[in-house]
Enzyme design. Sequence first.
Site, PDB file in Angstrom:
ATOM      1  CG  ASP A 112      -2.081  -0.978   1.058  1.00 40.29           C
ATOM      2  OD1 ASP A 112      -2.705  -0.987  -0.017  1.00 40.29           O
ATOM      3  OD2 ASP A 112      -2.340  -1.739   2.000  1.00 40.29           O
ATOM      4  CG  ASP A 171      -7.847  -3.306  -2.899  1.00 27.10           C
ATOM      5  OD1 ASP A 171      -8.270  -4.343  -3.459  1.00 27.10           O
ATOM      6  OD2 ASP A 171      -8.335  -2.854  -1.857  1.00 27.10           O
TER       7      ASP A 171
END
Length: 391
Positions: A112, A171
């Site tokens: 991330d 994602d």
Amino acid sequence: MKKPILIAFLLLLSTFGFAQTEMKQLIEEQFNFAKQQYKVMDKNIPPGLTPQSYDAQNKKFIGYGVQWWCSGFYSGSLWYIYEQTQDEETKKNAEKALKLLEPNQTFTGNHDLGFMMFCSFGNAYRLTKDPAYKAIIERSAQSLATRFRPAIGAIQSWDKNKYWQCPVIIDNMMNLEMLSWASDNGGDPKYKQIAIKHANTTLKNHFRPDFSSYHVIDYNPSNGKVLKKATWQGAANCSAWARGQGWALYGYTMMYRFTKNPAYLKQANGIAHFILNHPNLPADKIPYWDFDAGLIPYAKRDASAGALIASALLELGQYSTKDKAEYKKAAETMLRSLASDAYRAKLGENGGFLLMHSTGALPLNSEIDVPLVYADYYFLEALARYKKWYL
């Protein structure tokens, strides 16, 4: 030109002009509101934490440490607000938030880093051109690249655990922006090569024939074989989790920007049409948390998915001449909906967050019908994009 045709043309021109003026006012109002509301939020943030959500029932502000995947959205939102308002207090708060994030540039614990470091330092560098910010982005790209698995051709999202061997989630497409940008701006060319390989692997394995995406693909880390196609936050393994479709749409639109690969543009258009033509997309175009959720039309909405999709559609319209008007109209509806009392909080309420009614992970009973920091971020980004490209 005959008189009836001339009158019709003038009426159309007048209507278009009124709509554009109305959107200009709406955008200005939202950024002025955000400037005030985020000063409310600033007073609520516990020291050393970054904003995540707000528990209205218990009047509790929720913040997490800097290694939480959402840690960069607050600073990024502040930079968008500063860009539009030139408010110096907002800029100072953005810089203060950045200082907390600096240690993340060497973090390798998950995929991330793009969310954490490019939404924050990327926007900061875009507006200030401070070379120190650029150096942090490049170091963050180096850290993210350590999670690339050559045998799979993708960046591993989460570490191995009892559920997965080598999971890659949709994602992860979002984090390719930092890698691509770093290479295009003087960094190691391998970062962009990794981004392209990841996008190609995802294109091959993550999608169904109707352009909807699985959430998680689990790979054999030794040979790259797909072990299972599943979900973690969606309604079912076979369902179309709304925010996941948004990540996919945004990701392939963005990768087309960096590569001009027509396969990425085709994919982005296919995903956009899946979303916009889905029979379960509500009239206000803010999706239910999953396109296949139970109890529709009573299922929870996800404002974060609506904001994300709106932002992606506005960029995709820059590359898709044939569908530009459709994408603009849909995004405009989403922005009007999000700016309405149905989704946008009142000043001083909602813990200082802008939007209400997002859904984080309903199957995990986590963050259901609450404000979420990334909903605000993509709402502000979409407003800024609309102003830049359509006004």
